[in-house]
Write a protein that holds these residues in place. Structure first.
Motif, PDB file in Angstrom:
ATOM      1  N   TRP A  20       0.829  -1.202   0.000  1.00 56.07           N
ATOM      2  CA  TRP A  20       0.000   0.000   0.000  1.00 56.07           C
ATOM      3  C   TRP A  20       0.862   1.250   0.000  1.00 56.07           C
ATOM      4  O   TRP A  20       0.565   2.228  -0.675  1.00 56.07           O
ATOM      5  CB  TRP A  20      -0.946   0.007   1.191  1.00 56.07           C
ATOM      6  CG  TRP A  20      -2.056  -0.995   1.123  1.00 56.07           C
ATOM      7  CD1 TRP A  20      -2.475  -1.695   0.030  1.00 56.07           C
ATOM      8  CD2 TRP A  20      -2.892  -1.407   2.194  1.00 56.07           C
ATOM      9  NE1 TRP A  20      -3.514  -2.526   0.365  1.00 56.07           N
ATOM     10  CE2 TRP A  20      -3.801  -2.369   1.694  1.00 56.07           C
ATOM     11  CE3 TRP A  20      -2.962  -1.077   3.538  1.00 56.07           C
ATOM     12  CZ2 TRP A  20      -4.759  -2.979   2.478  1.00 56.07           C
ATOM     13  CZ3 TRP A  20      -3.916  -1.687   4.333  1.00 56.07           C
ATOM     14  CH2 TRP A  20      -4.812  -2.624   3.794  1.00 56.07           C
ATOM     15  N   THR A  24       1.786   5.020  -3.352  1.00 53.70           N
ATOM     16  CA  THR A  24       1.698   6.479  -3.285  1.00 53.70           C
ATOM     17  C   THR A  24       3.086   7.093  -3.428  1.00 53.70           C
ATOM     18  O   THR A  24       4.079   6.511  -2.983  1.00 53.70           O
ATOM     19  CB  THR A  24       1.092   6.970  -1.949  1.00 53.70           C
ATOM     20  OG1 THR A  24       2.005   6.682  -0.900  1.00 53.70           O
ATOM     21  CG2 THR A  24      -0.251   6.325  -1.669  1.00 53.70           C
ATOM     22  N   GLY A  30      -1.813   7.122   4.767  1.00 55.54           N
ATOM     23  CA  GLY A  30      -2.362   8.344   5.340  1.00 55.54           C
ATOM     24  C   GLY A  30      -2.871   8.151   6.762  1.00 55.54           C
ATOM     25  O   GLY A  30      -3.308   7.067   7.146  1.00 55.54           O
ATOM     26  N   ASP A  54     -14.998  17.064  -7.003  1.00 53.65           N
ATOM     27  CA  ASP A  54     -14.259  15.981  -6.356  1.00 53.65           C
ATOM     28  C   ASP A  54     -13.064  16.588  -5.650  1.00 53.65           C
ATOM     29  O   ASP A  54     -12.292  17.331  -6.265  1.00 53.65           O
ATOM     30  CB  ASP A  54     -13.751  14.968  -7.385  1.00 53.65           C
ATOM     31  CG  ASP A  54     -14.866  14.206  -8.059  1.00 53.65           C
ATOM     32  OD1 ASP A  54     -15.927  14.018  -7.442  1.00 53.65           O
ATOM     33  OD2 ASP A  54     -14.661  13.777  -9.211  1.00 53.65           O
ATOM     34  N   ILE A  56      -9.881  15.242  -3.880  1.00 49.09           N
ATOM     35  CA  ILE A  56      -9.150  13.992  -3.691  1.00 49.09           C
ATOM     36  C   ILE A  56      -8.022  14.213  -2.703  1.00 49.09           C
ATOM     37  O   ILE A  56      -7.142  15.049  -2.921  1.00 49.09           O
ATOM     38  CB  ILE A  56      -8.615  13.491  -5.042  1.00 49.09           C
ATOM     39  CG1 ILE A  56      -9.796  13.256  -5.997  1.00 49.09           C
ATOM     40  CG2 ILE A  56      -7.793  12.227  -4.858  1.00 49.09           C
ATOM     41  CD1 ILE A  56      -9.416  13.025  -7.420  1.00 49.09           C
ATOM     42  N   SER A  58      -5.317  11.903  -1.339  1.00 51.01           N
ATOM     43  CA  SER A  58      -4.851  10.537  -1.573  1.00 51.01           C
ATOM     44  C   SER A  58      -3.335  10.335  -1.414  1.00 51.01           C
ATOM     45  O   SER A  58      -2.820   9.314  -1.875  1.00 51.01           O
ATOM     46  CB  SER A  58      -5.232  10.132  -3.001  1.00 51.01           C
ATOM     47  OG  SER A  58      -4.483  10.877  -3.946  1.00 51.01           O
ATOM     48  N   HIS A  59      -2.654  11.276  -0.799  1.00 57.71           N
ATOM     49  CA  HIS A  59      -1.184  11.161  -0.684  1.00 57.71           C
ATOM     50  C   HIS A  59      -0.536  11.019  -2.046  1.00 57.71           C
ATOM     51  O   HIS A  59       0.534  10.450  -2.189  1.00 57.71           O
ATOM     52  CB  HIS A  59      -0.792   9.984   0.206  1.00 57.71           C
ATOM     53  CG  HIS A  59      -0.524  10.360   1.616  1.00 57.71           C
ATOM     54  ND1 HIS A  59       0.334   9.651   2.396  1.00 57.71           N
ATOM     55  CD2 HIS A  59      -0.958  11.357   2.395  1.00 57.71           C
ATOM     56  CE1 HIS A  59       0.401  10.178   3.601  1.00 57.71           C
ATOM     57  NE2 HIS A  59      -0.386  11.224   3.626  1.00 57.71           N
ATOM     58  N   HIS A  61      -1.763   9.227  -4.558  1.00 61.10           N
ATOM     59  CA  HIS A  61      -2.077   7.943  -5.193  1.00 61.10           C
ATOM     60  C   HIS A  61      -2.688   8.118  -6.570  1.00 61.10           C
ATOM     61  O   HIS A  61      -2.379   7.369  -7.496  1.00 61.10           O
ATOM     62  CB  HIS A  61      -3.017   7.128  -4.293  1.00 61.10           C
ATOM     63  CG  HIS A  61      -3.459   5.836  -4.896  1.00 61.10           C
ATOM     64  ND1 HIS A  61      -2.629   4.754  -4.990  1.00 61.10           N
ATOM     65  CD2 HIS A  61      -4.636   5.461  -5.450  1.00 61.10           C
ATOM     66  CE1 HIS A  61      -3.269   3.758  -5.581  1.00 61.10           C
ATOM     67  NE2 HIS A  61      -4.489   4.174  -5.866  1.00 61.10           N
ATOM     68  N   THR A  62      -3.526   9.111  -6.737  1.00 54.98           N
ATOM     69  CA  THR A  62      -4.207   9.304  -8.021  1.00 54.98           C
ATOM     70  C   THR A  62      -3.365  10.092  -9.026  1.00 54.98           C
ATOM     71  O   THR A  62      -3.805  10.300 -10.142  1.00 54.98           O
ATOM     72  CB  THR A  62      -5.557  10.015  -7.807  1.00 54.98           C
ATOM     73  OG1 THR A  62      -5.318  11.252  -7.143  1.00 54.98           O
ATOM     74  CG2 THR A  62      -6.496   9.169  -6.996  1.00 54.98           C
TER      75      THR A  62
END
Length: 64
Positions: A20, A24, A30, A54, A56, A58-59, A61-62
């Motif tokens: 996981w 990122t 997180g 939106d 986001i 996400s650290h 990630h996206t």
């Protein structure tokens, strides 16, 4: 986000933490308090003009 739900999963599969984290750019999971800023902004009057967006958190990630 590190939580009781993710902790329960990591108890059975501890190798997931590294997997996981690698997903990122910041290479970590997180923490709940890292959501505090966006949550406080959303519940405040300064976000009143924001609709249908939106946000986001996400650290990174996206961003891959």
């Amino acid at each position: 986000i590190e939580s009781s739900m993710s902790a329960a999963k990591l108890e059975t599969k501890p190798q997931l933490l590294d997997k996981w984290s690698e997903l990122t750019p910041l290479k970590c999971i997180g923490q709940p308090d890292e959501l505090r800023g966006v949550v406080m902004w959303l519940v405040s009057d300064v976000s009143s003009f924001c609709t249908g967006s939106d946000i986001i958190v996400s650290h990174g990630h996206t961003s891959w």
